[in-house]
Scaffold this active site. Sequence first.
Site, PDB file in Angstrom:
ATOM      1  N   ASP A  13       0.876  -1.163   0.000  1.00  0.00           N
ATOM      2  CA  ASP A  13       0.000   0.000   0.000  1.00  0.00           C
ATOM      3  C   ASP A  13       0.926   1.228   0.000  1.00  0.00           C
ATOM      4  OD1 ASP A  13      -2.351   1.616   0.598  1.00  0.00           O
ATOM      5  OD2 ASP A  13      -1.554   1.737   2.632  1.00  0.00           O
ATOM      6  N   ASP A  15      -0.134   5.012   0.927  1.00  0.00           N
ATOM      7  CA  ASP A  15      -0.423   5.938   2.028  1.00  0.00           C
ATOM      8  C   ASP A  15      -0.372   5.207   3.361  1.00  0.00           C
ATOM      9  OD1 ASP A  15      -0.887   8.038   0.277  1.00  0.00           O
ATOM     10  OD2 ASP A  15      -3.010   7.621   0.094  1.00  0.00           O
TER      11      ASP A  15
HETATM   12  P1  B16 Z   1      -7.106  10.048  -3.342  1.00  0.00           P
HETATM   13  P2  B16 Z   1      -3.890   3.955   0.068  1.00  0.00           P
HETATM   14  C1  B16 Z   1      -5.868   5.762   0.100  1.00  0.00           C
HETATM   15  O1  B16 Z   1      -4.571   5.381  -0.265  1.00  0.00           O
HETATM   16  C2  B16 Z   1      -5.862   6.579   1.380  1.00  0.00           C
HETATM   17  O2  B16 Z   1      -5.481   5.760   2.473  1.00  0.00           O
HETATM   18  C3  B16 Z   1      -7.222   7.135   1.647  1.00  0.00           C
HETATM   19  O3  B16 Z   1      -7.200   7.931   2.819  1.00  0.00           O
HETATM   20  C4  B16 Z   1      -7.669   7.980   0.445  1.00  0.00           C
HETATM   21  O4  B16 Z   1      -8.983   8.484   0.637  1.00  0.00           O
HETATM   22  C5  B16 Z   1      -7.620   7.109  -0.807  1.00  0.00           C
HETATM   23  O5  B16 Z   1      -6.317   6.590  -0.985  1.00  0.00           O
HETATM   24  C6  B16 Z   1      -7.995   7.911  -2.051  1.00  0.00           C
HETATM   25  O6  B16 Z   1      -7.008   8.878  -2.243  1.00  0.00           O
HETATM   26  O7  B16 Z   1      -8.107  11.042  -2.857  1.00  0.00           O
HETATM   27  O8  B16 Z   1      -5.685  10.578  -3.377  1.00  0.00           O
HETATM   28  O9  B16 Z   1      -7.517   9.402  -4.648  1.00  0.00           O
HETATM   29  O10 B16 Z   1      -3.763   3.904   1.550  1.00  0.00           O
HETATM   30  O11 B16 Z   1      -4.794   2.894  -0.513  1.00  0.00           O
HETATM   31  O12 B16 Z   1      -2.539   4.041  -0.624  1.00  0.00           O
HETATM   32 MG    MG Z   2      -2.869   3.103   3.369  1.00  0.00          MG
END
Ligand code: B16
Ligand code: MG
Length: 225
Positions: A13, A15
């Site tokens: 992953d 984030d």
């Molecule tokens: P975006 P991951 C996720 O990333 C985040 O944890 C989550 O908080 C966020 O809402 C989602 O991506 C969408 O992100 O708005 O930048 O498209 O943890 O799956 O890497």
């Molecule tokens: Mg994450």
Amino acid sequence: MPSQNPLTSCIFDLDGVIVDTAKYHFQAWRRLANELGFDFDEHANEGLKGVGRMESLEIILDWGNIQLSQEEKQAWADRKNGWYQELIRQMNASEILPGAMEFLEEVKGLGKHIALGSSSKNARTILDYIGLGEYFDVVIDGNSITRTKPDPQVFLLCAEGLNQAPASCVVFEDAQSGVDAAIAGGFYAVGVGKPESLGHAHLVIPGFVGWDWNRIEKYLNNKGI
Ligand code: B16
Ligand code: MG
């Protein structure tokens, strides 16, 4: 029962595992909530991790008991993304979480296949900011999926891209929804964070410092899925 599958691949992953963008998402979502007249805390924010942008917005609007039209929702989601992009603009390699780069280098050196599986539509921009734009064998992000975590789609597409069975892949995740997605897809799940929220993973580590591949593999092989 011990694992029958050699562990050939790692799916990361983004984030919260490779970089701490979770704090920037939290700030931007909180700003949105505040502008709509309510607030939420870090504990509630745990439930947003790994969840896609529009799905996160729906959850937050529910907390504030706020009803909006589809157009209004889109406008708020775009506004949040603008704030978020402002916050991440200054990111560079120094924001890679402690031990993460060393672990990536180690598994790469051991010949493991590596993929990135993120719900974020900003994932490729972030990879470029931190200098890992060309690093992964496969990148599946929020632009490639139709169903967000806890659906396993993002990780299944990673496994397909790597041409590996899910049971040969270890998913590293900081989010409850991501661990659920990995387990639902038949992957090994390593939670990166606190056992209180990630206790359902096959293994929980606080971060990569002090953890090398051997230690993780030994533990997972003894567990089996
Ligand atoms: P975006 P991951 C996720 O990333 C985040 O944890 C989550 O908080 C966020 O809402 C989602 O991506 C969408 O992100 O708005 O930048 O498209 O943890 O799956 O890497
Ligand atoms: Mg994450």
